[in-house]
Design a protein around this motif. Structure first.
Motif, PDB file in Angstrom:
ATOM      1  N   ALA A  11      15.801  -3.360  -3.891  1.00  0.00           N
ATOM      2  CA  ALA A  11      15.937  -2.013  -2.719  1.00  0.00           C
ATOM      3  C   ALA A  11      14.658  -1.764  -2.221  1.00  0.00           C
ATOM      4  N   ILE A  12      14.082  -2.108  -1.416  1.00  0.00           N
ATOM      5  CA  ILE A  12      12.720  -1.452  -0.959  1.00  0.00           C
ATOM      6  C   ILE A  12      12.621  -0.291   0.208  1.00  0.00           C
ATOM      7  N   GLY A  13      13.729  -0.305   0.627  1.00  0.00           N
ATOM      8  CA  GLY A  13      13.564   0.703   1.679  1.00  0.00           C
ATOM      9  C   GLY A  13      14.669   0.779   2.618  1.00  0.00           C
ATOM     10  N   SER A  14      14.677   1.685   3.742  1.00  0.00           N
ATOM     11  CA  SER A  14      15.346   1.904   4.099  1.00  0.00           C
ATOM     12  C   SER A  14      15.416   0.444   5.686  1.00  0.00           C
ATOM     13  N   LEU A  15      16.085   0.526   6.337  1.00  0.00           N
ATOM     14  CA  LEU A  15      16.478  -0.823   7.844  1.00  0.00           C
ATOM     15  C   LEU A  15      15.721   0.160   8.362  1.00  0.00           C
ATOM     16  N   GLN A 111       8.147  -2.919   4.255  1.00  0.00           N
ATOM     17  CA  GLN A 111       7.896  -1.484   3.599  1.00  0.00           C
ATOM     18  C   GLN A 111       6.324  -1.403   2.228  1.00  0.00           C
ATOM     19  N   ARG A 112       5.154  -2.436   3.214  1.00  0.00           N
ATOM     20  CA  ARG A 112       4.028  -1.428   3.170  1.00  0.00           C
ATOM     21  C   ARG A 112       3.191  -1.534   3.108  1.00  0.00           C
ATOM     22  N   LEU A 113       2.268  -0.692   2.466  1.00  0.00           N
ATOM     23  CA  LEU A 113       0.732  -0.076   3.566  1.00  0.00           C
ATOM     24  C   LEU A 113      -0.610  -0.997   3.191  1.00  0.00           C
ATOM     25  N   GLN A 114      -0.825  -1.757   3.858  1.00  0.00           N
ATOM     26  CA  GLN A 114      -2.303  -1.859   3.610  1.00  0.00           C
ATOM     27  C   GLN A 114      -3.713  -1.347   3.782  1.00  0.00           C
ATOM     28  N   TYR A 115      -4.382  -1.130   2.348  1.00  0.00           N
ATOM     29  CA  TYR A 115      -5.222  -0.753   1.749  1.00  0.00           C
ATOM     30  C   TYR A 115      -7.299  -1.300   1.821  1.00  0.00           C
ATOM     31  N   ALA A 116      -7.908  -1.317   2.750  1.00  0.00           N
ATOM     32  CA  ALA A 116      -8.381  -1.988   3.085  1.00  0.00           C
ATOM     33  C   ALA A 116      -9.627  -1.817   2.166  1.00  0.00           C
ATOM     34  N   PHE A 117     -10.017  -2.386   1.100  1.00  0.00           N
ATOM     35  CA  PHE A 117     -11.081  -2.035   0.058  1.00  0.00           C
ATOM     36  C   PHE A 117     -11.749  -2.998   0.629  1.00  0.00           C
ATOM     37  N   PRO A 118     -13.486  -2.954   0.108  1.00  0.00           N
ATOM     38  CA  PRO A 118     -15.190  -3.997   0.753  1.00  0.00           C
ATOM     39  C   PRO A 118     -14.810  -5.470   0.756  1.00  0.00           C
ATOM     40  N   TYR A 119     -13.680  -5.489  -0.972  1.00  0.00           N
ATOM     41  CA  TYR A 119     -14.013  -6.600  -1.269  1.00  0.00           C
ATOM     42  C   TYR A 119     -12.456  -7.059  -0.738  1.00  0.00           C
ATOM     43  N   LEU A 121      -8.194  -6.899   0.430  1.00  0.00           N
ATOM     44  CA  LEU A 121      -7.381  -6.364   0.932  1.00  0.00           C
ATOM     45  C   LEU A 121      -5.611  -6.099  -0.124  1.00  0.00           C
ATOM     46  N   CYS A 122      -5.010  -4.871  -0.515  1.00  0.00           N
ATOM     47  CA  CYS A 122      -4.435  -4.366  -1.451  1.00  0.00           C
ATOM     48  C   CYS A 122      -3.198  -4.051  -0.763  1.00  0.00           C
ATOM     49  N   ASP A 123      -1.725  -4.187  -0.661  1.00  0.00           N
ATOM     50  CA  ASP A 123      -0.536  -3.696  -0.322  1.00  0.00           C
ATOM     51  C   ASP A 123       0.401  -2.983  -0.508  1.00  0.00           C
ATOM     52  N   ILE A 124       0.503  -1.266  -1.092  1.00  0.00           N
ATOM     53  CA  ILE A 124       0.699  -0.820  -1.255  1.00  0.00           C
ATOM     54  C   ILE A 124       2.373  -0.487  -0.709  1.00  0.00           C
ATOM     55  N   ASP A 125       2.980  -0.520  -2.129  1.00  0.00           N
ATOM     56  CA  ASP A 125       4.745  -0.102  -1.541  1.00  0.00           C
ATOM     57  C   ASP A 125       4.666   1.197  -1.316  1.00  0.00           C
ATOM     58  N   VAL A 126       5.261   1.951   0.019  1.00  0.00           N
ATOM     59  CA  VAL A 126       5.925   2.493   0.563  1.00  0.00           C
ATOM     60  C   VAL A 126       7.975   2.837   0.746  1.00  0.00           C
ATOM     61  N   ASP A 127       7.495   4.110   0.757  1.00  0.00           N
ATOM     62  CA  ASP A 127       9.454   4.528   1.344  1.00  0.00           C
ATOM     63  C   ASP A 127       9.403   5.163   2.277  1.00  0.00           C
ATOM     64  N   TYR A 128       9.497   5.089   3.840  1.00  0.00           N
ATOM     65  CA  TYR A 128       9.866   5.089   5.096  1.00  0.00           C
ATOM     66  C   TYR A 128      10.380   4.678   6.118  1.00  0.00           C
ATOM     67  N   PRO A 129      11.624   5.385   5.896  1.00  0.00           N
ATOM     68  CA  PRO A 129      12.324   5.227   7.378  1.00  0.00           C
ATOM     69  C   PRO A 129      11.728   5.088   7.993  1.00  0.00           C
ATOM     70  N   VAL A 130      12.116   4.010   9.373  1.00  0.00           N
ATOM     71  CA  VAL A 130      11.336   3.649  10.110  1.00  0.00           C
ATOM     72  C   VAL A 130      12.621   3.669  11.684  1.00  0.00           C
ATOM     73  N   LEU A 131      12.236   4.278  12.409  1.00  0.00           N
ATOM     74  CA  LEU A 131      12.683   4.513  13.557  1.00  0.00           C
ATOM     75  C   LEU A 131      12.285   4.818  15.239  1.00  0.00           C
ATOM     76  N   VAL A 132      12.442   4.021  15.906  1.00  0.00           N
ATOM     77  CA  VAL A 132      11.241   2.861  17.124  1.00  0.00           C
ATOM     78  C   VAL A 132      12.281   3.574  18.576  1.00  0.00           C
ATOM     79  N   VAL A 133      11.400   4.287  18.856  1.00  0.00           N
ATOM     80  CA  VAL A 133      12.320   5.170  20.402  1.00  0.00           C
ATOM     81  C   VAL A 133      11.811   4.383  21.479  1.00  0.00           C
ATOM     82  N   SER A 134      11.524   3.553  22.099  1.00  0.00           N
ATOM     83  CA  SER A 134      11.890   2.724  23.535  1.00  0.00           C
ATOM     84  C   SER A 134      12.125   2.741  24.527  1.00  0.00           C
ATOM     85  N   GLN A 135      11.770   2.130  25.619  1.00  0.00           N
ATOM     86  CA  GLN A 135      12.592   1.844  26.677  1.00  0.00           C
ATOM     87  C   GLN A 135      13.171   0.181  26.861  1.00  0.00           C
TER      88      GLN A 135
END
Length: 202
Positions: A11-15, A111-119, A121-135
């Protein structure tokens, strides 16, 4: 709580959820108010072309100050990302906006956030439920889509239902005579919970 899982079942995060057909500010505020009562921490991301072009959602290393620039996506664990796509219009996105959309896409789907370093890119695991509101259908891919009209009544009535349940909890007080309460306490202390008075004997 539905979870997004890897191929091996981790399990890596909420749908991610998309509530579409939100066409006015009143309906949006209704969604936002309900979400604020479900999560202790919320981060609103304005996801239209202009806003995405002005934001820097990917944390980047600053070579001059030798520090990592803060990103709006660096939030405490469990923070709900409320992505507002209502003002998104047809047209091309510039390089910055495209990069930011990719960052939101990675969080919603992996459920990953990319960090940009000089040489690198590093993907770090996160735990953010995501809700998108749209038309319309959201640009950020989501696992579930719900028409706002189908849940509007529930969102409107939810505060009243919650208040009524809380009232019942506070109002219902067991009326146990003092002698009975004393007998229960004595029996519990002398015989223990396994052999003392139970609800059938009361």
């Amino acid at each position: 709580k539905a979870q997004l899982r890897t191929a091996d079942g981790l399990a890596i995060g909420s749908l991610a959820l998309n509530i579409y057909n939100v066409t006015n500010d009143q309906d949006y505020l209704l969604c936002r108010e309900y979400v604020s009562k479900c999560f202790s921490s919320i981060k609103v991301i304005q996801a239209d072309g202009k806003s995405l072009s002005k934001q820097d959602l990917i944390p980047e290393f600053d070579a001059e100050t030798l520090t990592l620039k803060h990103s709006e996506l660096q939030q405490p664990k469990g923070t709900c990302l409320l992505i507002d796509e209502r003002q998104m219009e047809c047209g091309e996105l510039d390089a910055v906006a495209t990069k930011n959309i990719k960052a939101l896409l990675m969080i919603a789907t992996q459920q990953r956030l990319q960090y940009a370093f000089p040489y690198c890119l590093c993907d770090i695991d996160v735990d953010y439920p995501v809700l998108v509101v749209s038309q319309e259908k959201s640009l950020v891919p989501c696992h579930w889509r719900v028409d706002f009209d189908s849940i509007k009544t529930v969102l409107v009535q939810a505060p009243m239902i919650r208040e009524y349940v809380q009232h019942l909890r506070n109002a219902v007080q067991p009326d146990i005579p003092e002698e009975t309460a004393r007998a229960i306490e004595t029996d519990y202390l002398t015989k223990g919970p396994e052999k003392g008075i139970d609800e059938s004997k009361l």
